[in-house]
Design a protein around this motif. Structure first.
Motif, PDB file in Angstrom:
ATOM      1  N   ASP A 242       0.810  -1.219   0.000  1.00  0.00           N
ATOM      2  CA  ASP A 242       0.000   0.000   0.000  1.00  0.00           C
ATOM      3  C   ASP A 242       0.844   1.270   0.000  1.00  0.00           C
ATOM      4  O   ASP A 242       0.307   2.373   0.071  1.00  0.00           O
ATOM      5  N   ARG A 308      -0.247   3.528  14.237  1.00  0.00           N
ATOM      6  CA  ARG A 308      -1.291   3.190  13.278  1.00  0.00           C
ATOM      7  C   ARG A 308      -2.014   4.445  12.838  1.00  0.00           C
ATOM      8  O   ARG A 308      -2.161   5.405  13.591  1.00  0.00           O
ATOM      9  N   SER A 314      -3.506   0.266   8.658  1.00  0.00           N
ATOM     10  CA  SER A 314      -2.153   0.139   8.126  1.00  0.00           C
ATOM     11  C   SER A 314      -1.166   0.948   8.964  1.00  0.00           C
ATOM     12  O   SER A 314      -1.490   2.015   9.490  1.00  0.00           O
ATOM     13  N   THR A 390      -6.316   2.335   2.324  1.00  0.00           N
ATOM     14  CA  THR A 390      -5.086   1.550   2.162  1.00  0.00           C
ATOM     15  C   THR A 390      -5.391   0.112   1.778  1.00  0.00           C
ATOM     16  O   THR A 390      -4.604  -0.512   1.062  1.00  0.00           O
ATOM     17  N   CYS A 391      -6.512  -0.411   2.235  1.00  0.00           N
ATOM     18  CA  CYS A 391      -6.903  -1.762   1.807  1.00  0.00           C
ATOM     19  C   CYS A 391      -7.197  -1.775   0.312  1.00  0.00           C
ATOM     20  O   CYS A 391      -6.858  -2.735  -0.400  1.00  0.00           O
ATOM     21  N   ARG A 394      -3.805  -1.610  -1.416  1.00  0.00           N
ATOM     22  CA  ARG A 394      -3.101  -2.902  -1.347  1.00  0.00           C
ATOM     23  C   ARG A 394      -3.764  -3.940  -2.247  1.00  0.00           C
ATOM     24  O   ARG A 394      -3.079  -4.797  -2.816  1.00  0.00           O
ATOM     25  N   THR A 440      -4.559  -9.032   0.616  1.00  0.00           N
ATOM     26  CA  THR A 440      -4.845  -8.135   1.739  1.00  0.00           C
ATOM     27  C   THR A 440      -5.435  -8.898   2.909  1.00  0.00           C
ATOM     28  O   THR A 440      -5.094  -8.651   4.076  1.00  0.00           O
ATOM     29  N   TYR A 444      -3.775  -9.179   6.757  1.00  0.00           N
ATOM     30  CA  TYR A 444      -4.443  -8.786   8.001  1.00  0.00           C
ATOM     31  C   TYR A 444      -5.004  -9.964   8.784  1.00  0.00           C
ATOM     32  O   TYR A 444      -5.745  -9.754   9.744  1.00  0.00           O
TER      33      TYR A 444
END
Length: 713
Positions: A242, A308, A314, A390-391, A394, A440, A444
């Motif tokens: 990301d 964070r 992220s 950001t997800c 990514r 992703t 996570y």
């Protein structure tokens, strides 16, 4: 055939028209005359030469006596003043305003107050033992003197710290330090001990100096750039990226904000020397590229700390600080409509967090399955899928800024993002968003299902033994990167304090060392601002010589500027002196009588020190005070020297008859003024008589002791 005639001048035409209208006006006045036909137009007769000269000749100036007979230019004109009621009207307005103010005050609530005790307490005196650490005593005055470089004590902040450096207090306490020291002194009070504020600052300064030596002696971390690049590429292939890190060798690293790698001279890509992210200058607010290493905002303030983002889960990427001290991604700020940059040029700090609706905070990202931060939704109106910025980056979603970053800062409608189901077909042809979502999710995931076969099952006793063994290992830094002082530093500090005859309990020195570590961990950097160790040794000898030469030139320019300033000051003083002399000469020439009056008064007050004579008052109202005489001279109320002489004579007689012989004004008049009175007054009156007769030559040559009646010009 038309005949061209010469057109007469305007003056001639005006004279002719006036001449023609005369009989018409006479005819119009007669009531019995029958109406006559207008004459047929004909050409005007030629103007005679005498008539033209009479009309065109300008008016000659004449003396005012031709119009006002018997008027003398030297005789004053009578002035008639009409009595006005301006003073009465002003008094009436003032009384009316006063009544209105009184009515307003009656409607207001009366203020109530009570006298508070004086809370100002004098600072406790500095102990004599603290003066050797750079503190000044309460009664000592710092005198400008030359300091030797070894005695200055500021080697820590000038990057010139040596082993024989004397300890000088450079640390400044804050409220947190004061609260902690108050807590420590409360425990020490039971034993009758006390630690002063100055000693606490000296201890914290000593810890900073010692850690500066340790930091230079610690071996640097060996980095294998090739191995790190391979690990970053493998990490990006497995979990996605990301922030653009982990690009293939044949590709250039993309910007962590706009995800592009094109650049030019005006918008170059800069790499952070701390976290290796790449950003455009316009995408991160880098106004100019500094010489040497460049650090992003997070590495500059909170290096080695995993903070964070407030809007997504992220911990990597291009961060900026928020207005409340937190951290947030630049791309999160650009894609969330409610967020904005307070300074759009430097793109910091991030503001508008309070504008985000609660419904956005409650959204759950359908990629990482976490209800953290604030999500955005697909730009398609009929789609309500939510995901973190950001997800989406990514997962390689379609995220586009139509008109660039600078336009997106001011207009959030130019940024669009689509989920994996509504992304354009051209985008799906080159990007696999389905696989990106899986990467992703894997990134996570909790980690319980990853590498479970490599774990070794041990008992609780073996786990406790491993923890105890690990705790005995010495660590130079904590988990969050704060330094830990070794015991030898505390023992050296105790030995130094004993040499200065300041004995302290070593157990409290251990506590101060722990507090220093916690303080460094909270601030994320040194407690005393000093040059960054990452920048040491970056410049070559040639670059250092060039900078020294530039500094020499600047020093020479400053010396020249100081010389020019001193010359300008001298010039201004000379101009002021010349102007005063010119004013004096003008006053002597145009107001010679007033000059005589002022010189006579100055001679009378020549030996008045500390205004002792001017401040004297008289009980007799017929005798003017000295202050009143000075005011009359300044306001040009005296027209003749004899008027001033009369007032000074009245003062002389009144003082001799009614004042104490030991008073200052009595001694002044008896011992000084009466000796020069006759001679000074005679010379002044002689010059006055010469002026009244209009004889300035006689006045020019008149001189008296203490008076200079020279007329220049």
């Amino acid at each position: 055939m038309a005949i061209l005639r010469e057109r007469p001048s305007p003056i001639v035409r005006k004279s002719l028209r006036r001449r023609r209208l005369a009989p018409r006006l006479l005819d119009s006045d007669s009531e019995t005359s029958p109406p006559r036909k207008l004459p047929t137009p004909r050409s005007p007769r030629p103007v005679e030469r005498d008539e033209y000269l009479e009309v065109s000749k300008p008016r000659e100036e004449q003396n005012f006596t031709d119009y006002y007979e018997g008027l003398d230019e030297f005789e004053p004109l009578p002035v008639l003043v009409k009595e006005s009621r301006a003073d009465d009207e002003y008094e009436e307005y003032r009384l009316k305003r006063k009544r209105q103010d009184r009515e307003i005050l009656t409607r207001l609530k009366r203020p109530s107050f009570r006298k508070m005790p004086d809370q100002h307490t004098e600072e406790p005196p500095v102990a004599r033992s603290m003066i050797q650490f750079g503190y000044n005593g309460n009664k000592t005055v710092q005198k400008p003197t030359f300091w030797r470089p070894t005695d200055r004590g500021d080697g820590l902040i000038t990057d010139g710290l040596t082993l024989d450096q004397k300890v000088r207090s450079l640390y400044d306490m804050d409220e947190q330090d004061a609260s902690y020291l108050e807590h420590v002194n409360a425990r020490l009070a039971k034993d009758g001990k006390h630690i002063s504020l100055e000693l606490f600052e000296v201890i914290m300064t000593y810890f900073e100096m010692e850690w500066c030596f340790i930091e230079k002696l610690l071996p640097p971390k060996i980095k294998n750039e090739h191995q790190n690049e391979e690990q970053a590429q493998l990490h990006a292939q497995l979990y996605g990226s990301d922030d653009g890190i982990g690009a293939a060798p044949e590709e250039d690293q993309c910007c962590a904000v706009c995800n592009r790698n094109e650049c030019d001279n005006s918008n170059a890509i800069v790499f952070c020397d701390g976290c290796d992210i790449a950003v455009h200058q316009e995408c991160y607010g880098v106004a100019f590229i500094p010489e040497g290493p460049w650090l992003c905002r997070k590495c500059l303030i909170a290096r080695n700390q995993k903070n964070r983002c407030l809007f997504c889960p992220s911990v990597t990427g291009a961060f900026k600080q928020t207005d409340n001290g937190g951290w947030g991604h630049v791309i999160c700020t650009l894609w969330i409509n409610e967020l904005y940059f307070a300074n759009p040029i430097y793109m910091e700090p991030i503001e508008g967090i309070g504008n985000i609706p609660r419904s956005r905070w409650k959204l759950t990202c359908y990629i990482c399955r976490q209800k953290v931060g604030a999500c955005i939704q697909c730009s398609k109106p009929s789609c309500s899928v939510a995901y973190h910025v950001t997800c989406a980056r990514r997962s390689d979603f379609y995220m586009e800024m139509k008109q660039g970053v600078q336009t997106a800062i001011h207009d959030k409608s130019t940024v669009v993002s689509y989920c994996d189901r509504h992304s354009p077909k051209e985008w799906d042809f080159y990007h696999d968003t389905k696989q990106g979502i899986q990467k992703t999710k894997l990134y996570y995931s909790t980690g319980k299902n990853r590498d479970s076969g490599n774990k070794i099952v041990i008992s609780k006793a073996e786990k406790k033994e491993l923890k105890d063994t690990k705790n005995h290992w010495f660590k130079w830094k904590t988990v969050r990167g704060a330094p830990i002082l070794p015991l030898v530093v505390i023992k050296k500090l105790d030995k130094m304090l004993q040499s200065y005859r300041i004995p302290q309990d070593i157990n409290y020195l251990y506590e101060f060392a722990k507090y220093w570590t916690l303080k460094r961990e909270a601030t994320g950097g040194p407690l005393i601002r000093r040059p960054d160790t990452a920048n040491l040794g970056v410049l070559t000898n040639e670059e250092i010589d060039e900078r020294l030469q530039a500094l020499d030139l600047i020093k020479q320019d400053i010396a020249r500027l100081a010389e020019i300033s001193s010359l300008s000051l001298k010039k201004a003083k000379l101009e002021l002196k010349s102007t005063k002399e010119l004013l004096d000469q003008m006053e002597i020439y145009y107001l010679p009588m007033q000059y005589l009056i002022k010189e006579l008064l100055d001679q009378f007050l020549k030996h008045d020190r500390n205004n002792a004579i001017i401040s004297t008052t008289f009980e007799d109202s017929n005798v003017p005070s000295i202050r009143r005489i000075v005011e009359k001279v300044d306001n040009y109320e005296y027209q003749l020297v004899s008027e001033l002489v009369d007032d000074l004579t009245a003062v002389d007689n009144h003082v001799i008859q009614n004042f104490d012989p030991h008073s200052a004004i009595y001694r002044h008049i008896r011992n000084y003024w009466r000796r020069l009175r006759s001679q000074t007054i005679d010379r002044a009156q002689k010059a006055e008589r010469a002026l009244l007769k209009g004889n300035r030559k006689l006045f020019t040559g008149v001189q008296a002791e203490g008076l200079d009646f020279q007329v220049k010009g």
